[in-house]
Design a protein around this motif. Structure first.
Motif, PDB file in Angstrom:
ATOM      1  N   PHE A 109       0.854  -1.184   0.000  1.00 17.68           N
ATOM      2  CA  PHE A 109       0.000   0.000   0.000  1.00 17.68           C
ATOM      3  C   PHE A 109       0.894   1.240   0.000  1.00 17.68           C
ATOM      4  O   PHE A 109       1.767   1.384   0.856  1.00 17.68           O
ATOM      5  CB  PHE A 109      -0.905   0.025   1.232  1.00 17.68           C
ATOM      6  N   VAL A 110       0.650   2.138  -0.961  1.00 22.75           N
ATOM      7  CA  VAL A 110       1.478   3.339  -1.089  1.00 22.75           C
ATOM      8  C   VAL A 110       0.585   4.556  -1.284  1.00 22.75           C
ATOM      9  O   VAL A 110      -0.304   4.563  -2.152  1.00 22.75           O
ATOM     10  CB  VAL A 110       2.443   3.236  -2.292  1.00 22.75           C
ATOM     11  N   ALA A 111       0.810   5.568  -0.462  1.00 21.14           N
ATOM     12  CA  ALA A 111       0.209   6.884  -0.695  1.00 21.14           C
ATOM     13  C   ALA A 111       1.172   7.633  -1.609  1.00 21.14           C
ATOM     14  O   ALA A 111       2.283   7.992  -1.200  1.00 21.14           O
ATOM     15  CB  ALA A 111       0.009   7.627   0.616  1.00 21.14           C
ATOM     16  N   GLU A 112       0.768   7.829  -2.847  1.00 19.56           N
ATOM     17  CA  GLU A 112       1.628   8.487  -3.830  1.00 19.56           C
ATOM     18  C   GLU A 112       1.785   9.977  -3.480  1.00 19.56           C
ATOM     19  O   GLU A 112       1.088  10.487  -2.600  1.00 19.56           O
ATOM     20  CB  GLU A 112       1.026   8.323  -5.226  1.00 19.56           C
ATOM     21  N   SER A 140      -4.998  20.626   3.463  1.00 22.60           N
ATOM     22  CA  SER A 140      -5.631  19.320   3.616  1.00 22.60           C
ATOM     23  C   SER A 140      -4.792  18.277   2.905  1.00 22.60           C
ATOM     24  O   SER A 140      -4.210  18.544   1.849  1.00 22.60           O
ATOM     25  CB  SER A 140      -7.045  19.350   3.034  1.00 22.60           C
ATOM     26  N   ASP A 141      -4.722  17.086   3.477  1.00 22.86           N
ATOM     27  CA  ASP A 141      -3.895  16.008   2.939  1.00 22.86           C
ATOM     28  C   ASP A 141      -4.702  15.193   1.921  1.00 22.86           C
ATOM     29  O   ASP A 141      -5.726  14.605   2.262  1.00 22.86           O
ATOM     30  CB  ASP A 141      -3.440  15.104   4.099  1.00 22.86           C
ATOM     31  N   THR A 142      -4.235  15.165   0.661  1.00 21.05           N
ATOM     32  CA  THR A 142      -4.953  14.458  -0.403  1.00 21.05           C
ATOM     33  C   THR A 142      -3.955  13.751  -1.316  1.00 21.05           C
ATOM     34  O   THR A 142      -3.045  14.400  -1.855  1.00 21.05           O
ATOM     35  CB  THR A 142      -5.796  15.432  -1.247  1.00 21.05           C
ATOM     36  N   HIS A 143      -4.155  12.449  -1.500  1.00 17.78           N
ATOM     37  CA  HIS A 143      -3.213  11.655  -2.280  1.00 17.78           C
ATOM     38  C   HIS A 143      -3.931  10.684  -3.210  1.00 17.78           C
ATOM     39  O   HIS A 143      -5.033  10.230  -2.907  1.00 17.78           O
ATOM     40  CB  HIS A 143      -2.326  10.791  -1.362  1.00 17.78           C
ATOM     41  N   PRO A 144      -3.267  10.305  -4.309  1.00 19.12           N
ATOM     42  CA  PRO A 144      -3.666   9.084  -5.006  1.00 19.12           C
ATOM     43  C   PRO A 144      -3.059   7.899  -4.261  1.00 19.12           C
ATOM     44  O   PRO A 144      -1.999   8.035  -3.626  1.00 19.12           O
ATOM     45  CB  PRO A 144      -3.043   9.245  -6.393  1.00 19.12           C
ATOM     46  N   LEU A 145      -3.710   6.760  -4.310  1.00 16.65           N
ATOM     47  CA  LEU A 145      -3.239   5.573  -3.602  1.00 16.65           C
ATOM     48  C   LEU A 145      -3.042   4.428  -4.585  1.00 16.65           C
ATOM     49  O   LEU A 145      -3.787   4.305  -5.560  1.00 16.65           O
ATOM     50  CB  LEU A 145      -4.254   5.138  -2.533  1.00 16.65           C
TER      51      LEU A 145
END
Length: 386
Positions: free
Chosen positions: A200-203, A214-219
């Motif tokens: 599992f990686v938060a890109e 705010s924290d927003t990532h593709p996963l």
């Protein structure tokens, strides 16, 4: 301008909560908002303060580490935070309604006892992985898969636009995935994935127009393995269950939107009283006064809409239509008020250090997230039998 809370229409415990959060927002959140926005930095010190106040546990029972309140209490907190910093408000909203609420609504007792005390304390954040490149409003287009293999779920796929998914305190992501096919249709289930699971990686985080703190990532999920018992709720009910979560979340987003709309009113009143042009305060200009009056009317109408939806929800009555109406009118009120406030501020409204400029950039996403304006119109129409 009349302060809505001063009218005495709220029970004392709700009013006291709102005033406490308002004080926190003004004294702790507002002074650092411009800094975190400019630096695109997550406000860990603000989140820690909200955690200490118990805001992440507001709607959860004390037996799971919560404050024993309800969803309306959460909404009141979101409105006050939304007045000064939408990034902080959405961090709380997503942490509760998307991170912790699915576990509370659909988890078994073991899952609740394991995760809710962490999430309700605010010392850990949860996220919900629903949206994909080809599955946003059309959540049924989910392509992420989860296959049972030797007593474990083997997960592969990707998600995008996931809030609270890559912070230092993110501990859990709940993922929607295709777990089979039933009657020719995808069987979509939800699975709990601890953030430290291999594969599992938060890109890298997005470079966004707004909500910069705010924290927003593709996963991405590459051969991610979690125990079979990490299934959340009934197999094949993941999509249906999440629709319930979205219905509730729309009330929360409406509350946040009302906060943004009211924040624009408050800033405009203050500025119009202080700013002078042609020898007098610009508030003496009827065009300005009327513009602010219309902004106040929008905020008040939107607040009434989310209060109504929340009251129906807490009484156990159907609230889908009212939640969509609240989300629709409140998000539009926030965007319209941000536009008008920026106009009132003139050139200063185009400078990022001013709150109205941040509201102008931040508010657009309110018409998109947790169901676009078009989706709300579709849902309202369906509820009318159209």
């Amino acid at each position: 301008m009349t302060d809505f809370l001063s009218t005495g229409t709220l029970p004392d415990e709700y009013r006291d909560l709102a005033l406490t959060v308002r004080d926190f927002a003004q004294k702790v959140v507002a002074p650092v908002s411009a800094k975190h926005d400019a630096e695109h930095s997550f406000p860990y010190e603000v989140v820690a303060g909200m955690a200490e106040m118990g805001l992440f546990g507001l709607p959860f029972p004390e037996e799971y580490g919560g404050m024993g309140g309800d969803y309306f209490a959460l909404c009141l907190a979101l409105e006050e935070l939304g007045k000064v910093d939408q990034s902080v408000a959405i961090t709380l909203e997503a942490g509760v309604s998307l991170g912790a609420m699915p576990v509370y609504r659909f988890g078994n007792e073991k899952q609740k006892l394991e995760w809710l005390p962490q999430l309700a304390s605010g010392r850990a954040l949860g996220a919900f992985g629903l949206t994909e490149p080809g599955a946003g409003s059309d959540a049924g287009g989910t392509r992420t898969t989860a296959v049972l293999d030797g007593g474990e779920w083997l997960i592969n796929g990707s998600k995008q636009f996931i809030t609270n998914s890559g912070t230092d305190i993110t501990r859990l992501v709940t993922v929607t995935a295709v777990t089979g096919v039933s009657n020719g249709k995808k069987e979509i289930s939800t699975i709990l994935v601890p953030a430290d699971t291999p594969g599992f990686v938060a890109e890298p985080a997005y470079n966004k127009v707004g909500w910069n703190a705010s924290d927003t990532h593709p996963l991405s999920f590459t051969d991610v393995r979690v125990p079979e018992e990490n299934l959340l709720g009934e197999r094949g009910r993941g999509y249906a269950n999440f629709l319930r979560i979205l219905d509730e979340g729309r009330i929360a987003i409406a509350a946040l939107s009302v906060g943004a709309a009211q924040g624009c009113v408050d800033e405009s009143v203050r500025y119009a009283r202080e700013r002078e042009a042609f020898g007098q305060a610009i508030v003496r200009n009827q065009a300005i006064a009327f513009k602010i009056a219309r902004m106040e009317a929008r905020a008040h109408a939107a607040r009434t809409a989310y209060y109504d939806a929340a009251a129906l929800m807490l009484s156990g009555k159907p609230f889908k239509k009212q939640a969509s109406i609240a989300k629709l009118v409140a998000s539009e009120a926030a965007m319209d008020n941000a536009r008008d406030a920026t106009q009132i501020f003139g050139g200063y409204g185009f400078m990022n250090e001013y709150a109205v400029a941040r509201h102008y950039r931040d508010s657009k996403i309110l018409e998109i997230g947790e169901g676009t304006t078009e989706v709300q119109l579709l849902l309202i129409g369906r509820e009318l039998g159209l």
